[in-house]
Design a protein around this motif. Structure first.
Motif, PDB file in Angstrom:
ATOM      1  N   MET A 121       3.419  12.015  -3.792  1.00 49.45           N
ATOM      2  CA  MET A 121       3.225  10.717  -2.834  1.00 49.45           C
ATOM      3  C   MET A 121       2.224  11.105  -1.502  1.00 49.45           C
ATOM      4  O   MET A 121       1.602  10.476  -1.166  1.00 49.45           O
ATOM      5  CB  MET A 121       4.402  10.136  -2.275  1.00 49.45           C
ATOM      6  N   ALA A 122       2.564  12.350  -0.933  1.00 50.28           N
ATOM      7  CA  ALA A 122       1.640  12.757   0.175  1.00 50.28           C
ATOM      8  C   ALA A 122       0.197  12.861  -0.177  1.00 50.28           C
ATOM      9  O   ALA A 122      -0.500  12.643   0.500  1.00 50.28           O
ATOM     10  CB  ALA A 122       2.285  14.249   0.628  1.00 50.28           C
ATOM     11  N   ILE A 123       0.071  13.681  -1.512  1.00 48.21           N
ATOM     12  CA  ILE A 123      -1.220  13.803  -2.019  1.00 48.21           C
ATOM     13  C   ILE A 123      -1.881  12.221  -2.174  1.00 48.21           C
ATOM     14  O   ILE A 123      -3.046  12.162  -1.957  1.00 48.21           O
ATOM     15  CB  ILE A 123      -1.393  14.400  -3.323  1.00 48.21           C
ATOM     16  N   ARG A 124      -1.273  11.359  -2.883  1.00 51.40           N
ATOM     17  CA  ARG A 124      -1.852   9.784  -2.833  1.00 51.40           C
ATOM     18  C   ARG A 124      -2.354   9.381  -1.460  1.00 51.40           C
ATOM     19  O   ARG A 124      -3.226   8.563  -1.156  1.00 51.40           O
ATOM     20  CB  ARG A 124      -0.723   8.899  -3.429  1.00 51.40           C
ATOM     21  N   LEU A 125      -1.409   9.580  -0.329  1.00 50.99           N
ATOM     22  CA  LEU A 125      -1.656   8.960   0.906  1.00 50.99           C
ATOM     23  C   LEU A 125      -2.994   9.782   1.502  1.00 50.99           C
ATOM     24  O   LEU A 125      -3.915   9.013   1.850  1.00 50.99           O
ATOM     25  CB  LEU A 125      -0.596   9.197   1.800  1.00 50.99           C
ATOM     26  N   LEU A 126      -3.037  11.002   1.262  1.00 51.13           N
ATOM     27  CA  LEU A 126      -4.273  11.700   1.567  1.00 51.13           C
ATOM     28  C   LEU A 126      -5.267  11.325   0.860  1.00 51.13           C
ATOM     29  O   LEU A 126      -6.564  11.081   1.293  1.00 51.13           O
ATOM     30  CB  LEU A 126      -3.996  13.428   1.201  1.00 51.13           C
ATOM     31  N   ASP A 127      -5.198  11.014  -0.420  1.00 54.21           N
ATOM     32  CA  ASP A 127      -6.435  10.699  -1.268  1.00 54.21           C
ATOM     33  C   ASP A 127      -6.730   9.319  -0.978  1.00 54.21           C
ATOM     34  O   ASP A 127      -8.018   9.166  -0.972  1.00 54.21           O
ATOM     35  CB  ASP A 127      -5.835  10.555  -2.752  1.00 54.21           C
ATOM     36  N   TYR A 138      -6.622   8.077   2.044  1.00 53.89           N
ATOM     37  CA  TYR A 138      -7.383   8.136   3.278  1.00 53.89           C
ATOM     38  C   TYR A 138      -8.978   8.701   2.893  1.00 53.89           C
ATOM     39  O   TYR A 138      -9.991   8.266   3.371  1.00 53.89           O
ATOM     40  CB  TYR A 138      -6.862   8.982   4.225  1.00 53.89           C
ATOM     41  N   LEU A 139      -8.833   9.660   2.203  1.00 50.24           N
ATOM     42  CA  LEU A 139     -10.321  10.420   1.796  1.00 50.24           C
ATOM     43  C   LEU A 139     -10.964   9.468   1.024  1.00 50.24           C
ATOM     44  O   LEU A 139     -12.404   9.611   1.449  1.00 50.24           O
ATOM     45  CB  LEU A 139      -9.829  11.758   0.847  1.00 50.24           C
ATOM     46  N   PHE A 140     -10.564   8.607   0.123  1.00 48.91           N
ATOM     47  CA  PHE A 140     -11.355   7.730  -0.534  1.00 48.91           C
ATOM     48  C   PHE A 140     -12.174   6.603   0.543  1.00 48.91           C
ATOM     49  O   PHE A 140     -13.317   6.462   0.365  1.00 48.91           O
ATOM     50  CB  PHE A 140     -10.422   6.888  -1.369  1.00 48.91           C
ATOM     51  N   GLY A 141     -11.341   6.132   1.468  1.00 49.66           N
ATOM     52  CA  GLY A 141     -11.727   5.277   2.525  1.00 49.66           C
ATOM     53  C   GLY A 141     -12.913   5.981   3.347  1.00 49.66           C
ATOM     54  O   GLY A 141     -13.946   5.493   3.702  1.00 49.66           O
ATOM     55  N   ALA A 142     -12.541   7.332   3.824  1.00 45.44           N
ATOM     56  CA  ALA A 142     -13.305   7.936   4.669  1.00 45.44           C
ATOM     57  C   ALA A 142     -14.649   8.469   4.065  1.00 45.44           C
ATOM     58  O   ALA A 142     -15.939   8.116   4.760  1.00 45.44           O
ATOM     59  CB  ALA A 142     -12.921   9.456   5.057  1.00 45.44           C
ATOM     60  N   ARG A 143     -14.702   8.734   2.774  1.00 45.36           N
ATOM     61  CA  ARG A 143     -15.845   9.131   1.788  1.00 45.36           C
ATOM     62  C   ARG A 143     -16.935   7.738   2.163  1.00 45.36           C
ATOM     63  O   ARG A 143     -17.937   8.092   2.304  1.00 45.36           O
ATOM     64  CB  ARG A 143     -15.687   9.636   0.722  1.00 45.36           C
ATOM     65  N   SER A 149      -5.798   1.560  -3.684  1.00 49.18           N
ATOM     66  CA  SER A 149      -5.257   2.744  -2.509  1.00 49.18           C
ATOM     67  C   SER A 149      -4.709   1.916  -1.484  1.00 49.18           C
ATOM     68  O   SER A 149      -3.681   2.680  -0.993  1.00 49.18           O
ATOM     69  CB  SER A 149      -6.948   3.219  -2.217  1.00 49.18           C
ATOM     70  N   ALA A 150      -5.145   0.906  -0.786  1.00 56.20           N
ATOM     71  CA  ALA A 150      -4.743   0.360   0.179  1.00 56.20           C
ATOM     72  C   ALA A 150      -3.236  -0.166  -0.061  1.00 56.20           C
ATOM     73  O   ALA A 150      -2.170   0.017   0.692  1.00 56.20           O
ATOM     74  CB  ALA A 150      -5.363  -1.149   0.552  1.00 56.20           C
ATOM     75  N   LEU A 151      -2.902  -0.928  -1.362  1.00 57.06           N
ATOM     76  CA  LEU A 151      -1.517  -1.170  -1.576  1.00 57.06           C
ATOM     77  C   LEU A 151      -0.675   0.091  -1.927  1.00 57.06           C
ATOM     78  O   LEU A 151       0.541  -0.221  -1.333  1.00 57.06           O
ATOM     79  CB  LEU A 151      -1.566  -2.023  -2.938  1.00 57.06           C
ATOM     80  N   VAL A 152      -0.855   1.205  -2.297  1.00 52.97           N
ATOM     81  CA  VAL A 152      -0.297   2.242  -2.669  1.00 52.97           C
ATOM     82  C   VAL A 152       0.134   2.868  -1.134  1.00 52.97           C
ATOM     83  O   VAL A 152       1.253   3.332  -0.919  1.00 52.97           O
ATOM     84  CB  VAL A 152      -0.897   3.439  -3.453  1.00 52.97           C
ATOM     85  N   SER A 153      -0.867   2.951  -0.509  1.00 56.96           N
ATOM     86  CA  SER A 153      -0.790   3.320   1.025  1.00 56.96           C
ATOM     87  C   SER A 153       0.524   2.512   1.874  1.00 56.96           C
ATOM     88  O   SER A 153       1.301   2.925   2.427  1.00 56.96           O
ATOM     89  CB  SER A 153      -1.838   3.480   1.960  1.00 56.96           C
ATOM     90  N   LEU A 154       0.216   1.198   1.675  1.00 56.47           N
ATOM     91  CA  LEU A 154       1.133   0.440   2.433  1.00 56.47           C
ATOM     92  C   LEU A 154       2.843   0.553   1.808  1.00 56.47           C
ATOM     93  O   LEU A 154       3.484   0.574   2.463  1.00 56.47           O
ATOM     94  CB  LEU A 154       0.663  -1.123   2.116  1.00 56.47           C
ATOM     95  N   GLY A 155       2.585   0.416   0.488  1.00 60.60           N
ATOM     96  CA  GLY A 155       3.983   0.763  -0.093  1.00 60.60           C
ATOM     97  C   GLY A 155       4.738   2.126   0.335  1.00 60.60           C
ATOM     98  O   GLY A 155       5.711   2.205   0.342  1.00 60.60           O
ATOM     99  N   TYR A 156       3.845   2.923   0.571  1.00 59.30           N
ATOM    100  CA  TYR A 156       4.529   4.425   0.841  1.00 59.30           C
ATOM    101  C   TYR A 156       5.056   4.094   2.072  1.00 59.30           C
ATOM    102  O   TYR A 156       6.252   4.373   2.508  1.00 59.30           O
ATOM    103  CB  TYR A 156       3.091   5.393   0.857  1.00 59.30           C
ATOM    104  N   SER A 157       4.337   3.593   3.144  1.00 60.93           N
ATOM    105  CA  SER A 157       5.176   3.517   4.608  1.00 60.93           C
ATOM    106  C   SER A 157       6.339   2.488   4.383  1.00 60.93           C
ATOM    107  O   SER A 157       7.073   2.761   4.995  1.00 60.93           O
ATOM    108  CB  SER A 157       4.074   2.822   5.460  1.00 60.93           C
ATOM    109  N   GLY A 208       3.210   5.436  10.895  1.00 62.11           N
ATOM    110  CA  GLY A 208       2.731   4.396  10.157  1.00 62.11           C
ATOM    111  C   GLY A 208       1.631   4.286   9.466  1.00 62.11           C
ATOM    112  O   GLY A 208       0.668   3.307   9.420  1.00 62.11           O
ATOM    113  N   ALA A 209       1.013   5.554   9.211  1.00 62.44           N
ATOM    114  CA  ALA A 209      -0.215   5.794   8.781  1.00 62.44           C
ATOM    115  C   ALA A 209      -0.456   5.270   7.701  1.00 62.44           C
ATOM    116  O   ALA A 209      -1.863   4.537   7.222  1.00 62.44           O
ATOM    117  CB  ALA A 209      -0.549   7.204   8.713  1.00 62.44           C
ATOM    118  N   GLY A 210       0.395   5.067   6.586  1.00 65.16           N
ATOM    119  CA  GLY A 210      -0.074   4.252   5.227  1.00 65.16           C
ATOM    120  C   GLY A 210      -0.352   2.744   5.767  1.00 65.16           C
ATOM    121  O   GLY A 210      -1.177   2.257   5.032  1.00 65.16           O
ATOM    122  N   VAL A 211       0.194   2.120   6.686  1.00 69.33           N
ATOM    123  CA  VAL A 211      -0.174   0.807   7.061  1.00 69.33           C
ATOM    124  C   VAL A 211      -1.611   0.779   7.505  1.00 69.33           C
ATOM    125  O   VAL A 211      -2.360  -0.013   7.257  1.00 69.33           O
ATOM    126  CB  VAL A 211       0.654   0.265   7.965  1.00 69.33           C
TER     127      VAL A 211
END
Lengths: 242, 127
Positions: free
Chosen positions: A58-64, A66-71, A129-137, A201-204
């Motif tokens: 899950m930590a990798i997914r959150l990082l992914d 973020y990286l997806f968006g940042a790229r 990616s947005a929904l997974v990040s939100l779900g994580y938080s 709250g980074a996922g949000v």
């Protein structure tokens, strides 16, 4: 016509505040893994391996996410490639990705894709990616908001602004004002969403920034008698008559 | 010892509780300041292990409430927090003398072994 970024205007995905929030947030899964590994050593067992794997995944997914968006934000064209996307299938895939973490936290993750919606205009990978990040938080936060057994529902409904896809539970997660204040405090305060989570709250905020890049919006909303956060998406009008 | 563990993260709470239980302590876990007060009421703790950064009400707010009851005025508190201790430098005097925080451990750098050793130190000075 697509909006172009003005000179000097930075995507929220590239903000130092979001980077700080991510760094702070990632300390938690690393700490969970470190202490769980130490406990397994003390007990001389391997029964914590599954938990450590889920936490790391899950930590990798959150990082992914973020990286997806940042790229994407680093590319010249600020907008994501939009396409007709089935909300139901994105919710289904999101549920698959969050299932293990939900089980670990004792959260009963349910999928409600009963409604019939046409496709929406979105970027599939961005929305997921947005929904997974939100779900994580939310999965990490919800056990502290209510009863021991918490239900979290992945669902979609129509509203007057479009179609809302999000995550809903019996306890109110964030009010409109709390989210607005959280956006202002993100990266400046340790707990920008103090009524929701003990962390950053980074996922949000990752979800928020990715959705903004798709010209969508993350909003507190209701789904029947449940409270939650949802992405407001626009129906794909080209296929609405089919 | 009866330990009240105030830890907002479910997974960490489970790990800490298990390690403390295996060391022979009875552990009562609470995720928020409010549930911690109720938990303390159920079983008066010999030691509180407290995360300062909680949802809604902070560890400091919990301590003000906790210390307002006569029964719990002398219960020792061990802070085990994700907030670096440097951030409390200005308020350490308040935490220590007024709110009874006897020791502060920075969670990311505190192994289970270190936690158990520190808890044992509290056990030896138990009145």
């Amino acid at each position: 016509m697509g909006q172009s970024r003005q000179v000097g205007q930075q995507s929220p995905l590239l903000s130092e505040q979001l980077l700080l929030a991510i760094a702070e947030e990632l300390k938690l899964p690393l700490l969970q893994i470190a202490r769980r590994a130490e406990l397994s050593q003390l007990e001389n067992t391997t029964d914590g391996l599954k938990e450590m794997q889920t936490t790391a995944d899950m930590a990798i997914r959150l990082l992914d996410s973020y990286l997806f968006g940042a790229r994407l934000a680093l590319e010249e064209e600020y907008r994501l490639q939009m396409e007709p996307v089935s909300v139901s299938s994105v919710l289904y895939d999101t549920g698959q990705q969050l299932d293990s973490l939900a089980k670990l936290y004792g959260v009963d993750l349910q999928l409600n894709i009963g409604g019939r919606f046409g496709p929406v205009m979105a970027n599939r990978q961005g929305l997921q990616s947005a929904l997974v990040s939100l779900g994580y938080s939310l999965i990490e936060a919800l056990p502290n908001l209510g009863d021991k057994r918490v239900r979290l529902e992945l669902a979609a409904h129509r509203c007057r602004y479009g179609i809302v896809a999000g995550l809903y539970s019996e306890k109110e997660q964030l009010t409109v004002e709390a989210l607005r204040q959280g956006r202002r405090l993100s990266g400046h305060a340790r707990q920008p969403l103090v009524t929701l989570t003990h962390g950053s709250g980074a996922g949000v905020f990752v979800a928020d920034a990715i959705l903004q890049a798709m010209d969508a919006e993350l909003k507190p909303s209701r789904h029947h008698n449940l409270y939650g956060l949802g992405a407001i998406l626009q129906p794909n009008l080209q296929t609405s008559l089919i | 010892m009866e330990i009240l563990l105030v830890e907002p993260d479910v997974l960490l709470a489970r790990t800490y509780a298990r390690a403390l239980e295996q060391a022979g302590h009875a552990v009562n876990v609470a995720g928020t300041a409010q549930t911690a007060i109720h938990a303390a009421d159920d079983t008066t703790p010999d030691l509180v292990v407290l995360e300062m950064q909680l949802v809604s009400h902070s560890g400091i707010e919990f301590l003000y409430e906790f210390r307002s009851y006569d029964d719990w005025r002398k219960v020792p508190v061990l802070a085990l927090s994700q907030v670096p201790p440097g951030e409390f430098m200005g308020t350490w005097e308040l935490l220590q003398s007024e709110l009874g925080v006897q020791k502060y451990l920075y969670k990311p750098r505190t192994t289970l072994a270190k936690l158990l050793k520190t808890v044992d130190e509290f056990a030896t000075i138990k009145p």
